[in-house]
Design a protein around this motif. Structure first.
Motif, PDB file in Angstrom:
ATOM      1  N   LYS A 174       0.812  -1.221   0.000  1.00  0.00           N
ATOM      2  CA  LYS A 174       0.000   0.000   0.000  1.00  0.00           C
ATOM      3  C   LYS A 174       0.845   1.270   0.000  1.00  0.00           C
ATOM      4  CE  LYS A 174      -0.847  -0.254   4.927  1.00  0.00           C
ATOM      5  NZ  LYS A 174      -1.733  -0.661   5.967  1.00  0.00           N
ATOM      6  N   THR A 175       2.022   1.240   0.630  1.00  0.00           N
ATOM      7  CA  THR A 175       2.892   2.416   0.618  1.00  0.00           C
ATOM      8  C   THR A 175       3.438   2.642  -0.785  1.00  0.00           C
ATOM      9  OG1 THR A 175       3.499   2.035   2.924  1.00  0.00           O
ATOM     10  CG2 THR A 175       4.941   3.483   1.643  1.00  0.00           C
ATOM     11  N   GLU A 220      10.260  15.066  -0.205  1.00  0.00           N
ATOM     12  CA  GLU A 220       8.943  15.581  -0.581  1.00  0.00           C
ATOM     13  C   GLU A 220       7.895  14.469  -0.549  1.00  0.00           C
ATOM     14  OE1 GLU A 220      10.067  19.205  -3.644  1.00  0.00           O
ATOM     15  OE2 GLU A 220      10.292  17.138  -4.355  1.00  0.00           O
ATOM     16  N   ILE A 221       8.260  13.292  -1.056  1.00  0.00           N
ATOM     17  CA  ILE A 221       7.341  12.155  -1.028  1.00  0.00           C
ATOM     18  C   ILE A 221       7.002  11.806   0.417  1.00  0.00           C
ATOM     19  CG2 ILE A 221       7.063   9.694  -1.559  1.00  0.00           C
ATOM     20  CD1 ILE A 221       8.910  10.220  -4.035  1.00  0.00           C
ATOM     21  N   SER A 222       8.013  11.798   1.288  1.00  0.00           N
ATOM     22  CA  SER A 222       7.799  11.496   2.713  1.00  0.00           C
ATOM     23  C   SER A 222       6.770  12.427   3.331  1.00  0.00           C
ATOM     24  CB  SER A 222       9.103  11.629   3.500  1.00  0.00           C
ATOM     25  OG  SER A 222      10.034  10.689   3.085  1.00  0.00           O
ATOM     26  N   ARG A 223       6.907  13.719   3.057  1.00  0.00           N
ATOM     27  CA  ARG A 223       5.971  14.708   3.610  1.00  0.00           C
ATOM     28  C   ARG A 223       4.558  14.489   3.078  1.00  0.00           C
ATOM     29  NH1 ARG A 223      10.518  17.974   3.336  1.00  0.00           N
ATOM     30  NH2 ARG A 223      10.086  18.734   1.242  1.00  0.00           N
ATOM     31  N   THR A 247      10.159   5.850   3.500  1.00  0.00           N
ATOM     32  CA  THR A 247       9.975   6.198   2.095  1.00  0.00           C
ATOM     33  C   THR A 247      11.143   5.689   1.270  1.00  0.00           C
ATOM     34  OG1 THR A 247       8.761   8.178   2.736  1.00  0.00           O
ATOM     35  CG2 THR A 247       9.590   8.110   0.484  1.00  0.00           C
ATOM     36  N   HIS A 248      12.362   5.867   1.776  1.00  0.00           N
ATOM     37  CA  HIS A 248      13.556   5.414   1.065  1.00  0.00           C
ATOM     38  C   HIS A 248      13.496   3.906   0.818  1.00  0.00           C
ATOM     39  CE1 HIS A 248      17.828   4.488   0.338  1.00  0.00           C
ATOM     40  NE2 HIS A 248      17.843   5.697  -0.196  1.00  0.00           N
ATOM     41  N   LYS A 249      13.081   3.146   1.823  1.00  0.00           N
ATOM     42  CA  LYS A 249      12.971   1.690   1.676  1.00  0.00           C
ATOM     43  C   LYS A 249      11.950   1.329   0.586  1.00  0.00           C
ATOM     44  CE  LYS A 249      11.933  -2.520   4.214  1.00  0.00           C
ATOM     45  NZ  LYS A 249      11.491  -3.105   5.470  1.00  0.00           N
ATOM     46  N   SER A 250      10.804   2.007   0.597  1.00  0.00           N
ATOM     47  CA  SER A 250       9.790   1.741  -0.424  1.00  0.00           C
ATOM     48  C   SER A 250      10.282   2.136  -1.812  1.00  0.00           C
ATOM     49  CB  SER A 250       8.491   2.490  -0.093  1.00  0.00           C
ATOM     50  OG  SER A 250       7.916   1.969   1.074  1.00  0.00           O
TER      51      SER A 250
END
Length: 140
Positions: free
Chosen positions: A35-36, A54-57, A66-69
């Motif tokens: 889902k992430t 930016e994606i993390s926020r 986020t980096h792992k995904s």
């Protein structure tokens, strides 16, 4: 109807439905992304190119998560890194052709789920929900 939902407030009800729908989408996805990852692909479809920060926020998880995904999406060829003139520090992420195709498949799944919801709630009620959710009723 789930008895546990009866005592929930609006915020928790929206959260429960959101999680259930995201889970259903990922279960129906032939590419088996989580889902992430699905959320990241959807965000990239809208914004075209973003840094990991930016994606993390936007999706509301840690930069490390986020980096792992992103690493998983990179390894499966759904996203690519892009150079940005004047910014050597941040990695910027864009959809690859495989990512665009994956988003297309997920959109088909979402439309199928929306049709299932329409068959239960009725077209008029689903349109009302969509209209209300598009309203600017949060001061954030």
């Amino acid at each position: 109807m789930n008895i546990n939902l009866q005592d929930m407030n609006l915020i928790d009800l929206l959260s429960e439905k959101h999680l259930a729908l995201r889970k259903r989408v990922t279960q129906m996805d032939p590419d088996n992304i989580n889902k992430t990852e699905s959320h990241i692909l959807a965000v990239l479809k809208i914004h075209t190119m973003l840094s990991i920060s930016e994606i993390s926020r936007i999706i509301g998880i840690s930069r490390q998560g986020t980096h792992k995904s992103i690493q998983g999406l990179l390894s499966h060829g759904y996203v690519e890194t892009a150079e940005v003139a004047g910014n050597q520090r941040d990695k910027h992420i864009v959809l690859s052709p495989n990512g665009v195709e994956c988003n297309r498949k997920i959109l088909v799944i979402k439309k199928q789920l929306e049709q299932q919801i329409i068959s239960k709630l009725g077209h008029k009620n689903v349109e009302l929900i969509k209209t209300l959710l598009k309203e600017d009723w949060l001061d954030v």
